[in-house]
Design an enzyme around this catalytic site. Structure first.
Site, short mmCIF file in Angstrom:
data_model
loop_
_atom_site.label_atom_id
_atom_site.label_comp_id
_atom_site.label_asym_id
_atom_site.label_seq_id
_atom_site.Cartn_x
_atom_site.Cartn_y
_atom_site.Cartn_z
CE LYS A 34 -0.32 -0.13 5.06
NZ LYS A 34 -1.17 -0.57 6.20
NE ARG A 130 -6.67 0.48 12.00
CZ ARG A 130 -5.46 0.26 11.49
NH1 ARG A 130 -4.51 1.16 11.61
NH2 ARG A 130 -5.20 -0.88 10.89
CE1 TYR A 258 10.62 32.48 6.00
CE2 TYR A 258 10.78 30.12 5.52
CZ TYR A 258 10.45 31.42 5.13
OH TYR A 258 9.97 31.64 3.89
CG MET A 306 7.15 24.37 0.66
SD MET A 306 5.90 25.33 -0.22
CE MET A 306 4.88 25.92 1.12
C1 LIG Z 1 -0.52 -1.65 6.82
C2 LIG Z 1 -1.16 -2.93 7.27
C3 LIG Z 1 -0.40 -4.08 7.47
C4 LIG Z 1 1.12 -4.08 7.40
O1 LIG Z 1 1.60 -3.73 8.68
P1 LIG Z 1 3.17 -3.63 8.94
O2 LIG Z 1 3.28 -3.36 10.39
O3 LIG Z 1 3.63 -2.49 8.10
O4 LIG Z 1 3.77 -4.92 8.53
C5 LIG Z 1 -1.05 -5.26 7.76
N1 LIG Z 1 -2.40 -5.29 7.88
C6 LIG Z 1 -3.16 -4.20 7.73
C7 LIG Z 1 -4.63 -4.31 7.89
C8 LIG Z 1 -2.57 -2.98 7.44
O5 LIG Z 1 -3.32 -1.88 7.31
#
Ligand SMILES: *Cc1c(COP(=O)(O)O)cnc(C)c1O
Length: 365
Positions: A34, A130, A258, A306
């Protein structure tokens, strides 16, 4: 023209980490790619040659391009709104996680329209409030899923949940979540479901707690050299460099940037780098944040802007056009993503996923 700032991706490190994680379990390895492979782009797919046999992403819109570029491995997408384009997912063999009865209904409707079964993983919340179905919804969700199976609209391939505190090995919540998960899988089986994959563990639990592995582990961070449990040395897979735009020699007591937050304590040379918070450099950093040039670490001077930041290179003799390392694999003493996470008061994931679109990305040879 050489790019101002370059992110090199080390696919060999991703392959090495994958082999390491595959060796830590007997379960099927799902590579989580992802967020553009946690910022590593297509190199994340190296995991498929190194032991992973499935891919996991958040949204359908992340899954489809993988299929279009020719990935044939099973892909699971677990985070979608009820009105997501499930029909496209089903047509492209994308498996879908189901966190509610409303989602299940929508996916079954899409399956009926496409004329093919939707392959789904029922997602149960076991203690992090969640994603995933709530306890009260679980039994009816399993019953409805079975009814849709009998109508030929879906097939339940998996049951999944996610751990809240696996990065703290030995935490009792992990034991509790595993027991709740066990019970949820039993409930599903009693309702006539026969999922091939039960899965709960991500990177931390894969490395520290075999009792959570079940049939499959979903590993993201670890592929990219990040161990949230801090128990295992993995190999970082990114090097971020930038070329010095200009240098200036200044006397002691020169205020930089800054807010005049950095005052030189001696006559020194300052070097300007064309990277700022729009490129993913955290703006909030502790004073020990540093870059690496000519074999030594030199401090960042003043507030990150930035588009630019300044480093205090002292008498290192740095010249315009020279390449400075922000972070790398650490072999030469350069800072790593672990250092940057510490300086920014965050986790490594936050460092690797935030690099901005102006940074040129290339694969290491
Ligand atoms: C991102 C995610 C993972 C991967 O978790 P890591 O700690 O990065 O290995 C696994 N399961 C779900 C549902 C996630 O959102």
């Amino acid at each position: 023209m050489q790019p101002h700032a370059t992110l090199r991706i080390h696919g060999d490190a991703i392959a090495e980490n994958t082999r390491r994680l595959a060796a830590a379990t007997d379960a099927t390895l799902m590579a989580v790619v992802k967020a553009d492979g946690f910022g590593h782009g297509h190199a994340a797919l190296r995991a498929l040659d190194a032991g992973a046999t499935r891919l996991g992403v958040a949204g359908i819109e992340e899954a489809l391009p993988l299929r279009w570029t020719g990935v044939s491995a099973p892909i699971l997408s677990w985070l979608n709104p009820v009105d997501a384009d499930a029909a496209s997912a089903i047509r492209n063999d994308i498996e879908l996680a189901v966190p509610s009865i409303a989602h299940l209904g929508a996916f079954a409707t899409a399956a009926a329209r496409v004329g093919r079964r939707a392959l789904v993983h029922l997602h149960v919340d076991t203690g992090m409030a969640r994603d995933g179905a709530e306890a009260a919804e679980w039994r009816p969700l399993c019953e409805l899923a079975r009814a849709y199976e009998l109508r030929g609209l879906i097939r339940v391939v998996g049951i999944m949940s996610h751990l809240a505190r696996a990065d703290e090995p030995g935490d009792p919540l992990t034991v509790r979540q595993r027991l709740v998960f066990d019970a949820a899988v039993r409930t599903a089986r009693r309702r006539g479901l026969a999922p091939r994959f039960s899965h709960l563990a991500a990177t931390a639990a894969t490395l520290t707690d075999p009792s959570t592995h079940f049939d499959l582990v979903r590993v993201g961070a670890g592929l990219y050299g990040i161990d949230p449990s801090h128990t295992t040395e993995l190999r970082p897979a990114m090097t971020l460099t930038a070329r010095v735009t200009k240098v200036r020699d200044v006397p002691a007591a020169t205020a930089v940037g800054y807010g005049s937050r950095y005052i030189t304590d001696r006559a020194t040379r300052l070097a300007l780098l064309p990277l700022g918070y729009a490129d993913g450099i955290p703006r909030s950093l502790s004073p020990d944040a540093s870059a690496f040039v000519r074999g030594r670490r030199v401090p960042l001077a003043g507030t990150v802007s930035m588009d630019q930041l300044v480093i205090d290179v002292g008498d290192a003799g740095v010249e315009p056009g020279e390449r400075v390392v922000l972070f790398g694999q650490g072999d030469a003493g350069e800072p790593t993503i672990h250092d940057w996470a510490r300086w920014a008061g965050t986790i490594e994931h936050d460092i690797v996923t935030r690099i901005g679109p102006r940074v040129h990305v290339e694969d290491a040879a």
